[in-house]
Design a protein around this motif. Structure first.
Motif, PDB file in Angstrom:
ATOM      1  N   ARG A   9      -1.077  12.866   8.268  1.00 31.26           N
ATOM      2  CA  ARG A   9      -0.071  12.439   9.243  1.00 31.26           C
ATOM      3  C   ARG A   9       1.257  12.179   8.537  1.00 31.26           C
ATOM      4  NH1 ARG A   9      -1.055   7.359  10.005  1.00 31.26           N
ATOM      5  NH2 ARG A   9       0.667   7.075  11.401  1.00 31.26           N
ATOM      6  N   ASN A  11       4.127  10.181   7.218  1.00 31.28           N
ATOM      7  CA  ASN A  11       4.214   8.782   6.794  1.00 31.28           C
ATOM      8  C   ASN A  11       2.914   8.204   6.234  1.00 31.28           C
ATOM      9  OD1 ASN A  11       6.491   7.103   6.642  1.00 31.28           O
ATOM     10  ND2 ASN A  11       5.534   5.642   8.032  1.00 31.28           N
ATOM     11  N   GLY A  13       1.767   8.526   3.387  1.00 22.99           N
ATOM     12  CA  GLY A  13       1.926   8.136   1.983  1.00 22.99           C
ATOM     13  C   GLY A  13       1.659   9.301   1.035  1.00 22.99           C
ATOM     14  N   LYS A  14       1.867  10.505   1.534  1.00 18.42           N
ATOM     15  CA  LYS A  14       1.590  11.723   0.762  1.00 18.42           C
ATOM     16  C   LYS A  14       2.531  11.850  -0.436  1.00 18.42           C
ATOM     17  CE  LYS A  14       1.594  15.214   3.493  1.00 18.42           C
ATOM     18  NZ  LYS A  14       2.841  15.891   3.120  1.00 18.42           N
ATOM     19  N   SER A  15       3.809  11.698  -0.198  1.00 18.83           N
ATOM     20  CA  SER A  15       4.774  11.808  -1.305  1.00 18.83           C
ATOM     21  C   SER A  15       4.511  10.752  -2.370  1.00 18.83           C
ATOM     22  CB  SER A  15       6.207  11.653  -0.786  1.00 18.83           C
ATOM     23  OG  SER A  15       6.464  12.596   0.219  1.00 18.83           O
ATOM     24  N   SER A  16       4.235   9.545  -1.931  1.00 18.11           N
ATOM     25  CA  SER A  16       3.972   8.449  -2.881  1.00 18.11           C
ATOM     26  C   SER A  16       2.751   8.744  -3.732  1.00 18.11           C
ATOM     27  CB  SER A  16       3.760   7.135  -2.127  1.00 18.11           C
ATOM     28  OG  SER A  16       4.888   6.850  -1.333  1.00 18.11           O
ATOM     29  N   ARG A  28       9.855  13.315  -2.396  1.00 17.77           N
ATOM     30  CA  ARG A  28      10.747  12.368  -1.747  1.00 17.77           C
ATOM     31  C   ARG A  28       9.985  11.405  -0.832  1.00 17.77           C
ATOM     32  NH1 ARG A  28      16.140  12.670   1.526  1.00 17.77           N
ATOM     33  NH2 ARG A  28      14.741  12.693   3.294  1.00 17.77           N
ATOM     34  N   VAL A  29      10.090  10.141  -1.150  1.00 18.12           N
ATOM     35  CA  VAL A  29       9.464   9.115  -0.312  1.00 18.12           C
ATOM     36  C   VAL A  29      10.457   8.701   0.755  1.00 18.12           C
ATOM     37  CG1 VAL A  29       8.549   6.762  -0.299  1.00 18.12           C
ATOM     38  CG2 VAL A  29       7.980   8.280  -2.180  1.00 18.12           C
ATOM     39  N   SER A  30       9.986   8.648   2.000  1.00 15.79           N
ATOM     40  CA  SER A  30      10.903   8.321   3.091  1.00 15.79           C
ATOM     41  C   SER A  30      10.266   7.368   4.086  1.00 15.79           C
ATOM     42  CB  SER A  30      11.312   9.611   3.800  1.00 15.79           C
ATOM     43  OG  SER A  30      12.036   9.300   4.959  1.00 15.79           O
ATOM     44  N   LYS A  31      11.076   6.442   4.547  1.00 19.96           N
ATOM     45  CA  LYS A  31      10.592   5.495   5.546  1.00 19.96           C
ATOM     46  C   LYS A  31      10.470   6.154   6.912  1.00 19.96           C
ATOM     47  CE  LYS A  31      11.291   0.793   4.116  1.00 19.96           C
ATOM     48  NZ  LYS A  31      12.096   0.652   2.911  1.00 19.96           N
ATOM     49  N   LYS A 121      -2.779   3.632   1.167  1.00 21.79           N
ATOM     50  CA  LYS A 121      -2.186   2.316   1.486  1.00 21.79           C
ATOM     51  C   LYS A 121      -3.233   1.215   1.661  1.00 21.79           C
ATOM     52  CE  LYS A 121       1.635   4.522   4.051  1.00 21.79           C
ATOM     53  NZ  LYS A 121       2.585   4.386   5.148  1.00 21.79           N
ATOM     54  N   ASP A 123      -3.655  -1.323   0.042  1.00 25.92           N
ATOM     55  CA  ASP A 123      -3.060  -2.664  -0.156  1.00 25.92           C
ATOM     56  C   ASP A 123      -2.641  -3.290   1.170  1.00 25.92           C
ATOM     57  OD1 ASP A 123       0.244  -2.175  -0.025  1.00 25.92           O
ATOM     58  OD2 ASP A 123      -0.903  -0.420  -0.643  1.00 25.92           O
ATOM     59  N   LYS A 124      -2.412  -2.431   2.179  1.00 24.43           N
ATOM     60  CA  LYS A 124      -1.959  -2.920   3.489  1.00 24.43           C
ATOM     61  C   LYS A 124      -3.099  -3.234   4.454  1.00 24.43           C
ATOM     62  CE  LYS A 124       1.689  -1.246   5.814  1.00 24.43           C
ATOM     63  NZ  LYS A 124       2.523  -0.159   6.366  1.00 24.43           N
ATOM     64  N   ALA A 150      -0.868   3.796  -3.539  1.00 20.98           N
ATOM     65  CA  ALA A 150       0.200   4.247  -4.447  1.00 20.98           C
ATOM     66  C   ALA A 150       1.005   3.037  -4.904  1.00 20.98           C
ATOM     67  CB  ALA A 150       1.091   5.260  -3.741  1.00 20.98           C
ATOM     68  N   LYS A 151       1.094   2.058  -4.030  1.00 23.17           N
ATOM     69  CA  LYS A 151       1.866   0.862  -4.348  1.00 23.17           C
ATOM     70  C   LYS A 151       1.253   0.120  -5.532  1.00 23.17           C
ATOM     71  CE  LYS A 151       3.887  -3.203  -2.229  1.00 23.17           C
ATOM     72  NZ  LYS A 151       3.827  -4.123  -1.073  1.00 23.17           N
TER      73      LYS A 151
END
Ligand code: GDP
Length: 169
Positions: A9, A11, A13-16, A28-31, A121, A123-124, A150-151
């Motif tokens: 999907r 967002n 967290g693929k780029s991260s 590129r990580v993007s919000k 993610k 951690d979330k 990733a975080k």
């Protein structure tokens, strides 16, 4: 090059995750979800191609855009079939598998391309959310999952090992 492909999907967290693997901010990580609209590739150890395909399921995407996404992905998989060793399906651990994730998994099974599921993610997500996601994945026949953040740099080794395994094994 042998390839591993990352899907998920927008967002998710693929780029991260790709940046975590490569160890440098190459993707590129993007919000804002749905920014990447083309296929990007990055080399791991100078020999393994990590392929980043545009995310799916972004609500604001028009039908025409969805169709063009589908065409892009289908032709990519058709053309690169011989090189693709595995598709990593990324799923947000807090959200769990969506209908589109399930469709993606079904499609990969149908076209007979090996895939692995990666939860992102973590951690979330609470323990409860994580368990729920794992449970819902089991229902659709996914028993092996790579758990990452990733975080926190979590799951990097496992993911790396998994990539080497599919490329070399
Ligand atoms: P992509 O659109 O799937 O490539 O996702 P990105 O890597 O661009 O990340 C989307 C958003 O999620 C950004 O705001 C990231 O900072 C955030 N994000 C990505 N990975 C993690 C993670 O492991 N933990 C947390 N808490 N946020 C993350």
């Amino acid at each position: 090059f042998k390839e591993v492909v990352f899907v998920g999907r927008s967002n998710v967290g693929k780029s991260s995750l790709i940046n975590m693997l490569v160890g440098e901010p190459v993707a590129r990580v993007s919000k804002e979800p749905g920014r990447t609209r083309s296929i990007n590739a990055f080399l791991l150890e100078g020999r393994i191609k990590l392929v980043d395909v545009p995310g799916y399921g972004f609500a604001k995407v028009s039908k025409a855009e969805r169709e063009s996404w589908k065409r892009l992905i289908e032709s990519y998989f058709r053309e690169r079939r011989q090189n693709i060793r595995c598709v990593f399906v990324l799923i947000d651990s807090k959200v769990g598998p969506t209908d589109l994730d399930k469709l993606m998994i079904e499609w990969l099974r149908h076209i007979n391309i090996p895939y692995k599921v990666v939860l992102t993610k973590t951690d979330k997500a609470s323990q409860k959310e994580l368990s729920k996601s794992l449970e819902l994945l089991k229902v659709v026949g996914v028993n092996e999952v790579i758990i990452t953040s990733a975080k926190e740099g979590k799951g990097k080794k496992e993911l790396y090992r998994s990539i080497l395994e599919v490329v070399e094994g």
